[in-house]
Design an enzyme around this catalytic site. Structure first.
Site, PDB file in Angstrom:
ATOM      1  N   SER A  46     -20.997  44.926  33.700  1.00 59.47           N
ATOM      2  CA  SER A  46     -20.695  45.716  32.571  1.00 59.47           C
ATOM      3  C   SER A  46     -21.761  47.135  32.795  1.00 59.47           C
ATOM      4  O   SER A  46     -21.549  47.764  33.744  1.00 59.47           O
ATOM      5  CB  SER A  46     -21.080  45.151  31.210  1.00 59.47           C
ATOM      6  OG  SER A  46     -20.859  45.910  30.003  1.00 59.47           O
ATOM      7  N   HIS A  61     -16.339  46.064  32.585  1.00 60.27           N
ATOM      8  CA  HIS A  61     -16.410  46.760  31.104  1.00 60.27           C
ATOM      9  C   HIS A  61     -16.083  48.166  31.169  1.00 60.27           C
ATOM     10  O   HIS A  61     -16.908  48.808  31.827  1.00 60.27           O
ATOM     11  CB  HIS A  61     -17.413  46.408  30.318  1.00 60.27           C
ATOM     12  CG  HIS A  61     -17.358  45.033  30.021  1.00 60.27           C
ATOM     13  ND1 HIS A  61     -18.484  44.331  29.396  1.00 60.27           N
ATOM     14  CD2 HIS A  61     -16.390  43.884  29.871  1.00 60.27           C
ATOM     15  CE1 HIS A  61     -18.142  42.938  29.094  1.00 60.27           C
ATOM     16  NE2 HIS A  61     -17.050  42.729  29.432  1.00 60.27           N
ATOM     17  N   ASP A 100     -21.121  38.607  27.679  1.00 59.98           N
ATOM     18  CA  ASP A 100     -19.902  38.358  28.124  1.00 59.98           C
ATOM     19  C   ASP A 100     -20.328  37.604  29.505  1.00 59.98           C
ATOM     20  O   ASP A 100     -21.143  38.145  30.218  1.00 59.98           O
ATOM     21  CB  ASP A 100     -19.009  39.480  28.354  1.00 59.98           C
ATOM     22  CG  ASP A 100     -17.590  39.177  28.659  1.00 59.98           C
ATOM     23  OD1 ASP A 100     -17.281  37.808  28.446  1.00 59.98           O
ATOM     24  OD2 ASP A 100     -16.648  40.152  28.908  1.00 59.98           O
TER      25      ASP A 100
END
Ligand SMILES: C[S@@+](CC[C@H](N)C(=O)[O-])C[C@H]1O[C@@H](n2cnc3c(N)ncnc32)[C@H](O)[C@@H]1O
Lengths: 281, 223
Positions: free
Chosen positions: B34, B61, B154
């Site tokens: 991310s 992401h 996540d």
């Protein structure tokens, strides 16, 4: 006798049960998810399993066979209905630049929007056509196999929070009007103007089990084929081929393509990036 | 650094002693990354050899309207192919597949890629967990899961699922990560695996690929 079970993947048993559940849904109720992307179907089923507290998939299958209302729940789970107005603005820009000039040559225009979900895409198309001076001579057939979303689509009511994003999509997609002129709003929601609904026909149509929709000048089916496996994609694409007039247009989602399908030779691309194709013959 | 690996190793050695059971070897690596990801991927991917015998599937992401610039610029720098995943594409070794912006990336049992616009999971689309969980189903013990830099959590649950399915967990050392939350969350969820500094990851992947290749040759009697 000792039977040795070859253990390859830990979830093999689970996957067999998923297959049986899908088969049961088809045999008992006629909804055919057998050729849908299995990974996606499985996620949706496992989510329902944990939401409703089933002990296992077999238990869920039992409920499915006994309880016709549960079918509806499962159907809502399996038909992924996410949508937006002017989703992928570049696509709408390409529609204006590449498709509209071709559509202008017809005295009347029939458009089939397959997998229209809650209608955002339908109203976007109606707005675009009216701005291009084509809406009056068009009919949009908007279909989905899910009656709940069709009902919402017909009503044309949207929560007000989403309109900001949709307005920016509209502008990026080449829209130059005041977007708010297309709907009436109160505090919490907006309703699309009646004039936009005039030439839209909403109908239930299942791409897997229902037939040809004849003589279309353009078919728009976006973000539906990604949920199908290659075999089903081929079948649906040939359904589209048969439903289009000669030189009719086919629009797919940004991540969908006819390139690897059996229909590839029936079309030529008029916007490779935005997935707009023209039928050759 | 390796944590909690002894039990796995023992089990593994026991299996190897019996000729009938083939040792697991890795076919694919799923990567979740991310905030700080561009730099992390820029360190790892260009260092991998063109003949890598593993496939990489990557969720980075990024904003819903991000274009494919990052993928293209990585591809230019790398010996392996780096591309945005196409739907129903067959997963091949030596290729790194990036989840396209605004789509979930899933792995089918026949090891093809599916894309989905289903709602974001934990505010993310693509979601690392969605990739990890479906890949664990498809690859079982032949999968490596990697959680790299990021400011959310996540991937933690997905990594746990990978380990439960017999796969291997790798987490970027929170100390070397640009953002440590995601690695920390993963370490909280997963009890066995490797913790590696950013610069150790590419050599580790190359080593895994080499071992997989050697074992494959051994199994097929090739040399
Ligand atoms: C992700 S939505 C796409 C909505 C819209 N086309 C868009 O791109 O924003 C997919 C839609 O396809 C519909 N669908 C799925 N399977 C179908 C089938 N067999 N026949 C007709 N519609 C189907 C679902 O009900 C859902 O509304």
């Amino acid at each position: 006798m000792v039977i040795s079970v070859k253990k390859s993947r830990p979830t093999e048993g689970e996957d067999i049960e998923i297959g049986l559940l899908i088969e049961a849904l088809y045999q008992r109720y006629g909804y055919d998810f057998r050729d849908y992307s299995r990974a996606s179907v499985k996620r949706r089923i496992m989510r329902r399993l944990s939401l409703d507290g089933f002990a296992n998939i077999s238990q869920m299958q039992h409920r499915l066979l006994e309880d016709a209302e549960f079918v509806d729940t499962l159907l809502q789970d399996l038909s992924i209905n996410t949508t937006e107005m002017f989703r992928d603005p570049d696509f709408y820009m390409a529609l204006r630049k590449k498709a509209v000039p071709l559509l202008k040559t017809y005295p009347s225009i029939k458009i089939w929007l397959a997998g229209c979900s809650t209608g955002e895409e339908v109203y976007s198309t109606a707005i675009l056509l009216s701005e291009e001076g084509l809406y009056k001579k068009s009919i949009i057939y908007a279909t989905d196999f899910n009656d709940h979303v069709l009902k919402k689509a017909k009503a044309g009511i949207l929560p007000i929070e989403v309109m900001r994003g949709f307005t920016s999509n509209y502008q990026q997609g080449g829209g130059e009007e005041e977007f708010s002129k297309y709907y009436i709003s109160d505090k919490r929601s907006v309703i699309m103007r009646g004039a936009l609904k005039k030439n839209i026909v909403f109908a239930n149509h299942n791409l897997v089990t229902d037939g040809v929709f004849g003589e279309m000048n353009m078919i728009v089916c976006r973000n539906v084929l990604i949920y199908f496996n290659r075999r089903l994609q081929n079948r649906v694409l040939s359904l589209f081929t048969e439903s289009l007039v000669r030189k009719g247009l086919l629009c797919l989602g940004s991540k969908e393509t006819i390139d690897f399908s059996e229909s590839a030779h029936d079309f030529r691309s008029i916007s490779a990036k935005e997935k707009i194709y023209e039928k050759k013959q | 650094m390796t944590f909690g690996a002894s039990r796995q190793k023992k089990k593994y050695m026991k299996k190897n002693n019996k000729n009938s059971v083939r040792a697991p070897f890795y076919k694919a690596i799923v990567v979740g990354v991310s905030a700080g990801g561009f730099e992390a991927l820029n360190t790892i991917l260009p260092a991998l050899p063109a003949d890598l015998t593993l496939a990489l599937l990557i969720v980075q992401h990024r904003p819903a309207d991000a274009d494919s610039y990052m993928t293209e610029s990585l591809n230019k720098k790398c010996a392996i192919t780096v591309k945005e995943a196409d739907e129903k594409e067959l997963i091949m070794p030596g290729v790194a597949y990036m989840a396209p912006a605004n789509y979930h990336m899933l792995v089918e049992l026949e090891r093809t890629i599916s894309l989905s616009t289903s709602p974001p999971v934990g505010y993310s689309r693509p979601s690392i967990n969605v990739l990890f969980e479906t890949a664990a189903d498809a690859y079982g013990a032949e999968l490596v899961g990697m959680v790299l830099t990021g400011a959310n959590s996540d991937g933690a649950h997905g990594l746990k699922v990978i380990v439960e399915h017999g796969g291997l967990a790798v987490v970027e050392d929170p100390e070397s990560a640009a953002e440590k939350n995601m690695p920390l969350a993963a370490l909280k969820c997963v009890k066995r695996g490797h913790v590696l500094r950013l610069e150790q990851i590419a050599p580790f992947i190359s080593k895994l690929a080499l071992e997989a290749e050697q074992r494959e040759n051994f199994n097929t009697g090739k040399t």
